[in-house]
Design an enzyme around this catalytic site. Sequence first.
Site, PDB file in Angstrom:
ATOM      1  N   GLY A 463       0.780  -1.068   0.004  1.00 38.82           N
ATOM      2  CA  GLY A 463       0.001  -0.042  -0.076  1.00 38.82           C
ATOM      3  C   GLY A 463       0.813   1.278   0.057  1.00 38.82           C
ATOM      4  O   GLY A 463       0.239   2.150   0.034  1.00 38.82           O
ATOM      5  N   THR A 629       3.025  10.136  -3.205  1.00 39.94           N
ATOM      6  CA  THR A 629       2.778   9.033  -2.494  1.00 39.94           C
ATOM      7  C   THR A 629       3.607   9.038  -1.183  1.00 39.94           C
ATOM      8  O   THR A 629       3.448   8.629  -0.142  1.00 39.94           O
ATOM      9  CB  THR A 629       3.100   7.771  -3.077  1.00 39.94           C
ATOM     10  OG1 THR A 629       4.575   7.702  -3.643  1.00 39.94           O
ATOM     11  CG2 THR A 629       2.198   7.477  -4.264  1.00 39.94           C
ATOM     12  N   VAL A 698      10.987   6.550   3.185  1.00 38.78           N
ATOM     13  CA  VAL A 698      10.004   7.450   4.102  1.00 38.78           C
ATOM     14  C   VAL A 698       8.958   6.522   4.790  1.00 38.78           C
ATOM     15  O   VAL A 698       8.046   7.190   5.465  1.00 38.78           O
ATOM     16  CB  VAL A 698       9.332   8.435   3.387  1.00 38.78           C
ATOM     17  CG1 VAL A 698      10.497   9.469   2.721  1.00 38.78           C
ATOM     18  CG2 VAL A 698       8.338   8.028   2.191  1.00 38.78           C
ATOM     19  N   GLU A 700       8.931   4.818   7.348  1.00 37.57           N
ATOM     20  CA  GLU A 700       8.854   4.555   8.891  1.00 37.57           C
ATOM     21  C   GLU A 700       9.041   5.918   9.480  1.00 37.57           C
ATOM     22  O   GLU A 700       8.230   6.289  10.657  1.00 37.57           O
ATOM     23  CB  GLU A 700       9.972   3.941   9.427  1.00 37.57           C
ATOM     24  CG  GLU A 700       9.718   2.486   9.891  1.00 37.57           C
ATOM     25  CD  GLU A 700       9.522   1.551   8.945  1.00 37.57           C
ATOM     26  OE1 GLU A 700       9.327   0.110   9.189  1.00 37.57           O
ATOM     27  OE2 GLU A 700      10.019   1.781   7.755  1.00 37.57           O
TER      28      GLU A 700
END
Length: 734
Positions: A463, A629, A698, A700
């Site tokens: 996702g 995103t 990116v 976490e």
Amino acid sequence: MMATIGTPTSRVDGRAKVTGAAKYAAEFTAPDLVYGVVVNSTMPRGRIVSIDTSRALAVAGVIDVLTHKNRVKMAEKDDDYRDDVAPENGAPFRPLYDDKVHFNYQPVALVVAEDEDTARFAATLVAIDYQAESFTTDLQARREQAIKVDKPVKPRGDAVKALAGAAVRHDAEYFIPAEYHNPMELYGATAVWHHGGKLTVYDKTQGVQNVQRYVCSVFGLKSEDVQVISPFVGGAFGSGLRPQYEVALATMAALKLQRSVRVVLSRAQMYGLCYRPATIERLALGAKQDGALAALTHEAIAMTSQHEAFSRNDIGWGDVLYRSETSRATHRLAKLDVPTPGDMRAPGAATGVYALECAMDELAVALKMDPVELRLRCYSDEDQDKGLPFSSKQLKECYRQAANAFGWPKRSPEPRAMRDGSELVGWGMASGVWEALQMPFASRIVLTANGHVEVSSAASDIGTGTYTIVAQVAADMLGVDIADVTVKLGDSTLPQAQVEGGSWTAASISHAIVNAADDIRARLLLIALDMPDSSLKELKRDEVTLVDGAIASIADPGRKIAISDVMRHGGLERIEKERGSDFAEDDKHAHNTHSAIFAEVKVDEELGIIRVTRVVNAVAAGRILNTKTAASQIMGGVVWGIGMALHEEALIDHRFGRIMNANIAEYHVPVNADVHDIKVIFVEEQDAVINRMGIKGVGEIGIVGVAAAIANAVYHATGKRVRDLPITLDKVVS
């Protein structure tokens, strides 16, 4: 054609997801498909004395009830079945292995029927007698028996002595309860049986090849006889890094019955899987009057299961963020009668940095110093534990840009000094840090004469937008429109990939694509140089690029040849290349992403109700492949940070060792009404060291520090310091 890397590109898989064309693990079918429903234990520790399945088997449509007594053969030794992310000396839980019960909600039987409703009803008829044993599920009760685990964090100097002699000291304990992933898609697996004993297994997972290795090792199967597929995942957040028991049970039933079997866990049953472990964090900071740190000590005590010692790095982040003359860190584990914890978004950092950043805020209060100013005075340009400079660290710029966007200079420093009508207003901030990791991945690219590109890898997209960034990188590297790129992911027969986690997938798979594209460009140039009157004569591989469907000189774009003409000359319908990511070892730098989070809360003075009304999160994470995103990833992390700070808590009745709120109604998570204004800023950061594209990842970093910023804002609003999460209204008004 425009380059797409670095632009806000919409998801290439978006239409498939919103129209229902995307298929998930429990949506694949087979002609002879039957359904399995799990029976779970109702006690936390002991042995199964007897299982009476007669009433269940008497129900029309029930095919079999699998237990530890009639299951197919499984691996007997832990060394015979491991997964890629197992703790040291650990292995995934084997369902139905023997009569031992290790935790509440452990699967103890599987009812298989012609339809799911029948299986679910029959599961209620399975009668089990247990011999109970003493147990404990309470971290606080076992903290004194916690065992020390080795962590690669070395002590520096005599921190205890330095702390005792510090001009200003802060020493406090912080608590984070167990938290559960609760992805939207339930865990499920569909094991399709083929003639001859081959299996196609559709599983909700973050690593299809990891699951394939696990299934083959557990059941003694050949790798060529098991294909694992997971094209789409409805959220996982770390819960799918290790194989969960539904895939073992579906495979077990398919092998025993020689039929296709689907097993889907209920929402309540997913609370018997992995989770973020409850953790006690003790921070002690000693500072000089000017704010410089003389000592930093950090002790973490986390829960784990009796059968595995799971832990992550809670304690090393202070040495990455702040300069301190001395430091000491220890990590201990309390073994409880619970399932093994697992990775949850930013494992170790989400918890450890929460405690660290709250402690820094409390130190700033003791020093009567602005929290941003304290962090700037303690700023470290190197990872002190490793003694290495960072490949890049734009954290100071994160502070500056986030503070300006938030309006931080207008903050009144005294608690309870800012109001909006009947609400107290609080402003808090925190730093964030995560590792910039990269792993060996491989990709295969097929370029056809008509300009179409197919990219394939076993990598997963949980996702986060992997399909999209793969398409972007391939389109730009091969000089085609993104609409002409097809991406295939999530199939164990595709080129090698690690599990998707740790924020390493974007950097790792992108470089595999770049390397494969380099080979395609080299092949095209070799053919082009052989063409009569070639305009690319005497050019070398690094002097040409692929752009707008042509191979062209970088120095003189007018010197170009259409790719279709080159392939026609070479008599080729397609060019296929497969390459790995091939990262060079770098032992001279530390690699991290960084962020600065500023949060505003409004607290009803009488009722204690807390609203997070504004969050600004400025992130330095190298080159951003897709600003759309990536921003969504950071926003999602912020929302989860709101949940961590104010909502999430697994409530265990320690008399029974059972979670009382194993559902989304009572296990609280943020909803739309809890989320207000979130601003994401990507701070420009060039990193020529970490990899050739300067990518960090990116996934976490968006959650790290968010809970601390909110907790610090609550203190600023109310003057009440709450150190145990979640911060609920009773803790504020008591």
